[in-house]
Motif scaffolding. Structure first.
Motif, PDB file in Angstrom:
ATOM      1  N   ALA A   1       3.060   3.760  26.309  1.00 27.52           N
ATOM      2  CA  ALA A   1       1.604   3.722  26.481  1.00 27.52           C
ATOM      3  C   ALA A   1       0.894   4.791  25.670  1.00 27.52           C
ATOM      4  O   ALA A   1      -0.243   4.588  25.245  1.00 27.52           O
ATOM      5  CB  ALA A   1       1.247   3.885  27.952  1.00 27.52           C
ATOM      6  N   GLY A   2       1.554   5.922  25.438  1.00 27.75           N
ATOM      7  CA  GLY A   2       0.818   7.015  24.836  1.00 27.75           C
ATOM      8  C   GLY A   2       1.449   7.649  23.628  1.00 27.75           C
ATOM      9  O   GLY A   2       1.141   8.799  23.305  1.00 27.75           O
ATOM     10  N   TYR A   3       2.306   6.952  22.931  1.00 24.05           N
ATOM     11  CA  TYR A   3       3.000   7.565  21.799  1.00 24.05           C
ATOM     12  C   TYR A   3       3.028   6.593  20.631  1.00 24.05           C
ATOM     13  O   TYR A   3       3.301   5.414  20.806  1.00 24.05           O
ATOM     14  CB  TYR A   3       4.431   7.952  22.201  1.00 24.05           C
ATOM     15  N   ASP A   4       2.782   7.119  19.440  1.00 18.75           N
ATOM     16  CA  ASP A   4       2.715   6.265  18.257  1.00 18.75           C
ATOM     17  C   ASP A   4       3.635   6.780  17.160  1.00 18.75           C
ATOM     18  O   ASP A   4       3.211   7.040  16.050  1.00 18.75           O
ATOM     19  CB  ASP A   4       1.270   6.197  17.745  1.00 18.75           C
ATOM     20  N   GLY A   5       4.892   6.965  17.478  1.00 17.71           N
ATOM     21  CA  GLY A   5       5.868   7.416  16.500  1.00 17.71           C
ATOM     22  C   GLY A   5       7.160   6.675  16.726  1.00 17.71           C
ATOM     23  O   GLY A   5       7.181   5.611  17.341  1.00 17.71           O
ATOM     24  N   VAL A   6       8.253   7.243  16.248  1.00 16.84           N
ATOM     25  CA  VAL A   6       9.579   6.670  16.459  1.00 16.84           C
ATOM     26  C   VAL A   6      10.024   7.072  17.865  1.00 16.84           C
ATOM     27  O   VAL A   6      10.045   8.254  18.200  1.00 16.84           O
ATOM     28  CB  VAL A   6      10.578   7.176  15.404  1.00 16.84           C
ATOM     29  N   LEU A   7      10.350   6.085  18.661  1.00 18.61           N
ATOM     30  CA  LEU A   7      10.719   6.314  20.055  1.00 18.61           C
ATOM     31  C   LEU A   7      12.135   5.798  20.285  1.00 18.61           C
ATOM     32  O   LEU A   7      12.423   4.625  20.036  1.00 18.61           O
ATOM     33  CB  LEU A   7       9.746   5.578  20.980  1.00 18.61           C
ATOM     34  N   ALA A   8      13.020   6.682  20.749  1.00 19.54           N
ATOM     35  CA  ALA A   8      14.391   6.299  21.079  1.00 19.54           C
ATOM     36  C   ALA A   8      14.493   6.101  22.581  1.00 19.54           C
ATOM     37  O   ALA A   8      13.981   6.911  23.354  1.00 19.54           O
ATOM     38  CB  ALA A   8      15.361   7.379  20.623  1.00 19.54           C
ATOM     39  N   LEU A   9      15.147   5.020  22.980  1.00 21.41           N
ATOM     40  CA  LEU A   9      15.347   4.715  24.399  1.00 21.41           C
ATOM     41  C   LEU A   9      16.819   4.834  24.738  1.00 21.41           C
ATOM     42  O   LEU A   9      17.682   4.526  23.913  1.00 21.41           O
ATOM     43  CB  LEU A   9      14.895   3.285  24.716  1.00 21.41           C
ATOM     44  N   GLY A  10      17.100   5.220  25.975  1.00 20.90           N
ATOM     45  CA  GLY A  10      18.472   5.235  26.444  1.00 20.90           C
ATOM     46  C   GLY A  10      19.047   3.831  26.461  1.00 20.90           C
ATOM     47  O   GLY A  10      18.310   2.840  26.565  1.00 20.90           O
ATOM     48  N   GLY A  11      20.350   3.735  26.375  1.00 21.35           N
ATOM     49  CA  GLY A  11      21.020   2.443  26.272  1.00 21.35           C
ATOM     50  C   GLY A  11      20.801   1.499  27.433  1.00 21.35           C
ATOM     51  O   GLY A  11      20.904   0.288  27.278  1.00 21.35           O
ATOM     52  N   GLY A  12      20.479   2.025  28.611  1.00 19.08           N
ATOM     53  CA  GLY A  12      20.269   1.164  29.766  1.00 19.08           C
ATOM     54  C   GLY A  12      18.821   0.787  30.014  1.00 19.08           C
ATOM     55  O   GLY A  12      18.528   0.026  30.936  1.00 19.08           O
ATOM     56  N   ALA A  13      17.920   1.292  29.202  1.00 20.88           N
ATOM     57  CA  ALA A  13      16.491   1.028  29.432  1.00 20.88           C
ATOM     58  C   ALA A  13      16.176  -0.465  29.436  1.00 20.88           C
ATOM     59  O   ALA A  13      15.321  -0.914  30.193  1.00 20.88           O
ATOM     60  CB  ALA A  13      15.640   1.745  28.383  1.00 20.88           C
ATOM     61  N   VAL A  14      16.878  -1.230  28.618  1.00 23.28           N
ATOM     62  CA  VAL A  14      16.587  -2.665  28.506  1.00 23.28           C
ATOM     63  C   VAL A  14      17.074  -3.464  29.703  1.00 23.28           C
ATOM     64  O   VAL A  14      16.795  -4.664  29.787  1.00 23.28           O
ATOM     65  CB  VAL A  14      17.159  -3.276  27.208  1.00 23.28           C
ATOM     66  N   LEU A  15      17.776  -2.840  30.632  1.00 25.10           N
ATOM     67  CA  LEU A  15      18.220  -3.553  31.824  1.00 25.10           C
ATOM     68  C   LEU A  15      17.042  -3.986  32.685  1.00 25.10           C
ATOM     69  O   LEU A  15      17.134  -4.971  33.420  1.00 25.10           O
ATOM     70  CB  LEU A  15      19.164  -2.678  32.650  1.00 25.10           C
ATOM     71  N   ASP A  16      15.938  -3.258  32.578  1.00 25.54           N
ATOM     72  CA  ASP A  16      14.760  -3.553  33.379  1.00 25.54           C
ATOM     73  C   ASP A  16      13.891  -4.610  32.706  1.00 25.54           C
ATOM     74  O   ASP A  16      13.473  -4.447  31.564  1.00 25.54           O
ATOM     75  CB  ASP A  16      13.952  -2.270  33.599  1.00 25.54           C
ATOM     76  N   GLN A  17      13.596  -5.682  33.435  1.00 29.59           N
ATOM     77  CA  GLN A  17      12.801  -6.784  32.894  1.00 29.59           C
ATOM     78  C   GLN A  17      11.404  -6.331  32.473  1.00 29.59           C
ATOM     79  O   GLN A  17      10.886  -6.769  31.443  1.00 29.59           O
ATOM     80  CB  GLN A  17      12.700  -7.907  33.931  1.00 29.59           C
ATOM     81  N   ASP A  18      10.771  -5.462  33.266  1.00 26.17           N
ATOM     82  CA  ASP A  18       9.437  -4.965  32.909  1.00 26.17           C
ATOM     83  C   ASP A  18       9.474  -4.172  31.612  1.00 26.17           C
ATOM     84  O   ASP A  18       8.560  -4.258  30.791  1.00 26.17           O
ATOM     85  CB  ASP A  18       8.857  -4.098  34.036  1.00 26.17           C
ATOM     86  N   THR A  19      10.519  -3.386  31.429  1.00 27.67           N
ATOM     87  CA  THR A  19      10.665  -2.619  30.189  1.00 27.67           C
ATOM     88  C   THR A  19      10.840  -3.568  29.010  1.00 27.67           C
ATOM     89  O   THR A  19      10.220  -3.376  27.957  1.00 27.67           O
ATOM     90  CB  THR A  19      11.849  -1.639  30.292  1.00 27.67           C
ATOM     91  N   ARG A  20      11.640  -4.600  29.186  1.00 28.65           N
ATOM     92  CA  ARG A  20      11.816  -5.570  28.093  1.00 28.65           C
ATOM     93  C   ARG A  20      10.485  -6.220  27.757  1.00 28.65           C
ATOM     94  O   ARG A  20      10.167  -6.425  26.580  1.00 28.65           O
ATOM     95  CB  ARG A  20      12.866  -6.621  28.462  1.00 28.65           C
ATOM     96  N   ALA A  21       9.678  -6.520  28.761  1.00 35.54           N
ATOM     97  CA  ALA A  21       8.356  -7.113  28.516  1.00 35.54           C
ATOM     98  C   ALA A  21       7.467  -6.143  27.741  1.00 35.54           C
ATOM     99  O   ALA A  21       6.720  -6.558  26.844  1.00 35.54           O
ATOM    100  CB  ALA A  21       7.697  -7.507  29.833  1.00 35.54           C
TER     101      ALA A  21
END
Length: 160
Positions: free
Chosen positions: A60-80
């Motif tokens: 929501a508040g960042y406009d650069g290169v953002l790295a996510l942890g490997g499990g972040a995509v497990l959450d459907q809302d995050t994938r959306a």
């Protein structure tokens, strides 16, 4: 895990003239403890809830290169939330993971039988990584600079 997201993320940010941020670092700073400590003290479900909030705030508040942890995509809302974003999935096989990380016990999800657990994690997650990815970049046998260039090419981005 060990795919090079931090190294490649920093290189991408540098070459694009952008900032770099890692939601795992955000979590550690906000919680004042390591991710492994969160897993041990509160369990995976609690960590995933913390991670979900960290990713939401970062997107929501960042406009650069953002790295996510490997499990972040497990959450459907995050994938959306990742839909419509430029997302690079850095892939590697288990043998490369062993070379890079040794699949050591410092990684809470790999504490027992790391090779088997790594394979199971990847089988469970690969389709989710591919679902959110704008580009898939193989890292096996490549230098961080080669992976960075492949990511730039795949996303059709120009250096700053």
């Amino acid at each position: 895990m060990g795919v090079g997201k931090s190294t490649v993320g920093h290189l991408l940010a540098e070459r694009l003239g952008a900032g770099y941020r890692d939601t795992d670092d955000d979590i550690v700073a906000a919680q004042n403890r390591t991710i492994a400590e969160i897993f041990v003290e509160e369990g995976e479900a609690a960590f995933r809830a913390i991670e979900k909030q960290a990713v939401r705030e970062a997107l929501a508040g960042y406009d650069g290169v953002l790295a996510l942890g490997g499990g972040a995509v497990l959450d459907q809302d995050t994938r959306a939330l990742l839909a419509g974003q430029r997302v690079v999935y850095l892939s590697m096989d288990v043998e490369e993971a062993v070379k890079r990380t040794g699949l050591n016990a410092a990684r809470p999800l790999l504490a027992i039988n790391p090779r088997k657990q790594w394979r199971e994690l990847m089988e469970a997650r690969r389709h989710l990584y591919e679902e959110v990815a704008t580009a898939v970049v193989a890292t096996d046998g490549r230098t961080p600079e080669e992976v960075t260039q492949a990511a730039l090419d795949a996303l059709e981005l120009k250096e700053a």
